[in-house]
Design a protein around this motif. Structure first.
Motif, PDB file in Angstrom:
ATOM      1  N   THR A 177       0.839  -1.194   0.000  1.00  0.00           N
ATOM      2  CA  THR A 177       0.000   0.000   0.000  1.00  0.00           C
ATOM      3  C   THR A 177       0.877   1.249   0.000  1.00  0.00           C
ATOM      4  N   LYS A 178       0.240   2.395  -0.270  1.00  0.00           N
ATOM      5  CA  LYS A 178       1.004   3.636  -0.404  1.00  0.00           C
ATOM      6  C   LYS A 178       0.544   4.744   0.533  1.00  0.00           C
ATOM      7  N   GLN A 179      -0.748   4.873   0.758  1.00  0.00           N
ATOM      8  CA  GLN A 179      -1.278   6.037   1.469  1.00  0.00           C
ATOM      9  C   GLN A 179      -2.045   5.709   2.741  1.00  0.00           C
ATOM     10  N   ILE A 180      -2.693   4.573   2.781  1.00  0.00           N
ATOM     11  CA  ILE A 180      -3.659   4.275   3.837  1.00  0.00           C
ATOM     12  C   ILE A 180      -2.975   4.135   5.195  1.00  0.00           C
ATOM     13  N   LYS A 181      -3.594   4.706   6.246  1.00  0.00           N
ATOM     14  CA  LYS A 181      -3.073   4.547   7.600  1.00  0.00           C
ATOM     15  C   LYS A 181      -3.279   3.114   8.071  1.00  0.00           C
ATOM     16  N   ARG A 202       8.048  -3.759  23.745  1.00  0.00           N
ATOM     17  CA  ARG A 202       8.009  -4.510  22.490  1.00  0.00           C
ATOM     18  C   ARG A 202       6.923  -3.963  21.563  1.00  0.00           C
ATOM     19  N   LEU A 203       5.771  -3.637  22.124  1.00  0.00           N
ATOM     20  CA  LEU A 203       4.694  -3.073  21.316  1.00  0.00           C
ATOM     21  C   LEU A 203       5.146  -1.779  20.644  1.00  0.00           C
ATOM     22  N   PHE A 204       5.753  -0.883  21.422  1.00  0.00           N
ATOM     23  CA  PHE A 204       6.194   0.385  20.840  1.00  0.00           C
ATOM     24  C   PHE A 204       7.245   0.149  19.759  1.00  0.00           C
ATOM     25  N   GLU A 205       8.214  -0.710  20.029  1.00  0.00           N
ATOM     26  CA  GLU A 205       9.254  -0.973  19.042  1.00  0.00           C
ATOM     27  C   GLU A 205       8.671  -1.556  17.756  1.00  0.00           C
ATOM     28  N   ASP A 206       7.712  -2.476  17.892  1.00  0.00           N
ATOM     29  CA  ASP A 206       7.092  -3.072  16.704  1.00  0.00           C
ATOM     30  C   ASP A 206       6.383  -2.022  15.859  1.00  0.00           C
ATOM     31  N   PHE A 207       5.619  -1.145  16.510  1.00  0.00           N
ATOM     32  CA  PHE A 207       4.852  -0.170  15.742  1.00  0.00           C
ATOM     33  C   PHE A 207       5.713   1.011  15.288  1.00  0.00           C
ATOM     34  N   ALA A 208       6.792   1.315  16.014  1.00  0.00           N
ATOM     35  CA  ALA A 208       7.747   2.307  15.520  1.00  0.00           C
ATOM     36  C   ALA A 208       8.429   1.786  14.260  1.00  0.00           C
ATOM     37  N   THR A 209       8.736   0.494  14.247  1.00  0.00           N
ATOM     38  CA  THR A 209       9.314  -0.125  13.057  1.00  0.00           C
ATOM     39  C   THR A 209       8.322  -0.087  11.906  1.00  0.00           C
ATOM     40  N   LEU A 210       7.061  -0.433  12.188  1.00  0.00           N
ATOM     41  CA  LEU A 210       6.016  -0.340  11.175  1.00  0.00           C
ATOM     42  C   LEU A 210       5.905   1.080  10.633  1.00  0.00           C
ATOM     43  N   ASP A 211       6.021   2.055  11.520  1.00  0.00           N
ATOM     44  CA  ASP A 211       5.919   3.446  11.106  1.00  0.00           C
ATOM     45  C   ASP A 211       7.048   3.824  10.156  1.00  0.00           C
ATOM     46  N   LEU A 212       8.246   3.325  10.427  1.00  0.00           N
ATOM     47  CA  LEU A 212       9.376   3.585   9.535  1.00  0.00           C
ATOM     48  C   LEU A 212       9.192   2.898   8.188  1.00  0.00           C
ATOM     49  N   GLY A 267       5.449   6.610   8.028  1.00  0.00           N
ATOM     50  CA  GLY A 267       4.623   7.417   8.917  1.00  0.00           C
ATOM     51  C   GLY A 267       3.144   7.146   8.884  1.00  0.00           C
ATOM     52  N   ARG A 268       2.750   5.881   8.660  1.00  0.00           N
ATOM     53  CA  ARG A 268       1.311   5.565   8.570  1.00  0.00           C
ATOM     54  C   ARG A 268       0.808   4.718   9.729  1.00  0.00           C
ATOM     55  N   ALA A 269       1.626   4.475  10.742  1.00  0.00           N
ATOM     56  CA  ALA A 269       1.247   3.550  11.819  1.00  0.00           C
ATOM     57  C   ALA A 269       0.592   4.274  12.984  1.00  0.00           C
ATOM     58  N   GLU A 270      -0.295   3.559  13.667  1.00  0.00           N
ATOM     59  CA  GLU A 270      -0.871   4.026  14.918  1.00  0.00           C
ATOM     60  C   GLU A 270      -1.324   2.811  15.720  1.00  0.00           C
ATOM     61  N   ILE A 271      -1.664   3.044  16.989  1.00  0.00           N
ATOM     62  CA  ILE A 271      -2.080   1.961  17.881  1.00  0.00           C
ATOM     63  C   ILE A 271      -3.422   2.313  18.518  1.00  0.00           C
ATOM     64  N   ILE A 272      -4.380   1.404  18.415  1.00  0.00           N
ATOM     65  CA  ILE A 272      -5.596   1.474  19.228  1.00  0.00           C
ATOM     66  C   ILE A 272      -5.468   0.371  20.275  1.00  0.00           C
ATOM     67  N   ALA A 273      -5.369   0.773  21.524  1.00  0.00           N
ATOM     68  CA  ALA A 273      -5.176  -0.178  22.618  1.00  0.00           C
ATOM     69  C   ALA A 273      -6.498  -0.464  23.312  1.00  0.00           C
ATOM     70  N   GLY A 274      -6.701  -1.716  23.691  1.00  0.00           N
ATOM     71  CA  GLY A 274      -7.918  -2.084  24.405  1.00  0.00           C
ATOM     72  C   GLY A 274      -7.643  -3.210  25.381  1.00  0.00           C
ATOM     73  N   PRO A 286       9.933   6.364  15.811  1.00  0.00           N
ATOM     74  CA  PRO A 286       9.060   6.309  14.632  1.00  0.00           C
ATOM     75  C   PRO A 286       9.359   7.422  13.631  1.00  0.00           C
ATOM     76  N   HIS A 287       8.826   7.258  12.454  1.00  0.00           N
ATOM     77  CA  HIS A 287       8.914   8.285  11.415  1.00  0.00           C
ATOM     78  C   HIS A 287       8.178   9.548  11.865  1.00  0.00           C
ATOM     79  N   GLN A 288       6.996   9.361  12.447  1.00  0.00           N
ATOM     80  CA  GLN A 288       6.246  10.480  13.002  1.00  0.00           C
ATOM     81  C   GLN A 288       6.908  10.934  14.303  1.00  0.00           C
ATOM     82  N   LYS A 289       6.621  12.154  14.712  1.00  0.00           N
ATOM     83  CA  LYS A 289       7.174  12.646  15.970  1.00  0.00           C
ATOM     84  C   LYS A 289       6.758  11.739  17.108  1.00  0.00           C
TER      85      LYS A 289
END
Length: 355
Positions: free
Chosen positions: A81-85, A100-110, A114-121, A178-181
């Motif tokens: 994919t190219k644009q979708i979050k 580990r969660l942060f590192e995984d999603f920071a890696t995904l963001d890179l 800059g398209r990664a985010e986390i919804i935690a529940g 992450p790529h994002q701030k």
């Protein structure tokens, strides 16, 4: 997403999946976990190509669900994919190491630029507690502590931290960044006022799972979330609100109800059966559940538009995510619904809500 001219949050439209695997109500056959994952990735690719805004993947640790590691699946999707979050819907935060969660999603963001985010529940099932060695009696305390740590990890390249359930962190580097701030963080809420207040106080987004009934009953959650956030000193634009729910779109509302009923009844028969509850939904009950004044997003594109706009009047939310692949709905039908959502629903909602 912020409108650069008005400064207002832009309305986002997308879909999410939990990757459930259950027998098709017409054939009695179930697809493999591998096929389910391939179809999830293809659905995300179609959603991206169609111009939808966000795609979510949930977490379960059961043989009847295909996804146990959302970050891995989302990383595969990122390559197609190219644009979708890309978001988790949701991450079971109580039973995962926040580092580990942060590192995984920071890696995904890179990987995704800059398209990664986390919804935690906290999760609808509890199998992850014994699986990963946690006590169910600590259900809420684990979530609170892990959310606190996740927020600190998101802000700091180097961190010292001490809690009750995890080993201490002493001036450790938190990498990669992450790529994002910062990674956008949300809390998924099913109906608990305490969870809504927590999300507001922490200044994170709140995703309300509204799976049926009268949506008015959720207005109080939206109100107390914003009240708690503003009282905690968070700017209004930081208090992002989303609505997630089951959906099925067809050319007409009657066609949607006719086609979806076997799969919807199949889904709840399967899920409720696991919990030892009543298992069947009659067609008459389903028709009431899918009525024009309910939160179940089933109908023609116009019906879906009207429901989203009505809920926007109630909540003022800026994100709508539909789960359209439950109960063994065939992928061909999912693909058709993605096209309808992108070409007939999304343009109207953007025109009406992004003013």
């Amino acid at each position: 997403m912020i409108n650069s001219e008005s400064g207002q949050q832009q309305f986002e439209i997308g879909l999410y999946t939990l990757g459930d695997i259950c027998p098709d109500p017409h054939t009695g056959n179930a697809i493999s976990a591998g096929q389910r994952l391939k179809e999830i990735m293809e659905a995300a690719k179609l959603a991206d190509e169609a111009g939808l805004d966000i795609f979510g993947v949930g977490e379960h640790h059961r043989l009847d669900y295909a996804v146990s590691t959302p970050a891995v699946v989302l990383a595969a999707i990122a390559q197609q994919t190219k644009q979708i979050k890309l978001t988790s819907t949701t991450t079971v935060l109580s039973t995962i190491d926040p580092v580990r969660l942060f590192e995984d999603f920071a890696t995904l963001d890179l990987i995704s630029d800059g398209r990664a985010e986390i919804i935690a529940g906290r999760g609808a099932f509890i199998e992850s507690f014994p699986l990963f060695g946690y006590n169910l009696d600590d259900y809420d305390a684990l979530f609170s502590e892990n959310m606190e740590l996740l927020l600190e990890l998101n802000k700091n390249e180097r961190l010292s931290w001490e809690g009750k359930f995890r080993s201490s962190i002493n001036n450790a580097e938190i990498a990669p960044r992450p790529h994002q701030k910062e990674l956008p963080l949300w809390i998924g809420v099913g109906g608990s006022p305490e969870s809504a207040i927590r999300a507001g106080k922490l200044g994170v987004g709140m995703a309300m799972a509204i799976l049926g009934g009268d949506p008015v009953r959720f207005k109080g959650l939206a109100d107390i979330y914003r009240k708690a956030g503003l009282e905690a000193g968070h700017p209004e634009e930081r208090l992002k609100l989303g609505v997630t729910g089951h959906g099925f779109i067809a050319k007409t509302t009657e066609q949607a109800k006719d086609e979806f009923y076997p799969y919807y009844s199949n889904y709840w028969k399967y899920v409720n059966g696991q919990r030892g509850m009543a298992t069947s939904i009659s067609r008459n009950d389903f028709d009431k559940m899918a009525g024009p004044d309910t939160a179940l997003f089933v109908g023609s594109p116009q019906q879906i538009i009207e429901k989203v706009l009505y809920q926007h009047e109630l909540f003022g939310h800026t994100r709508f995510l539909a789960q359209m692949d439950i109960g063994a709905v065939p992928f061909k039908k999912v693909a058709e619904m993605i096209e309808l959502l992108a070409t007939e629903v999304a343009p109207v909602l953007r025109r009406e809500l992004n003013k």
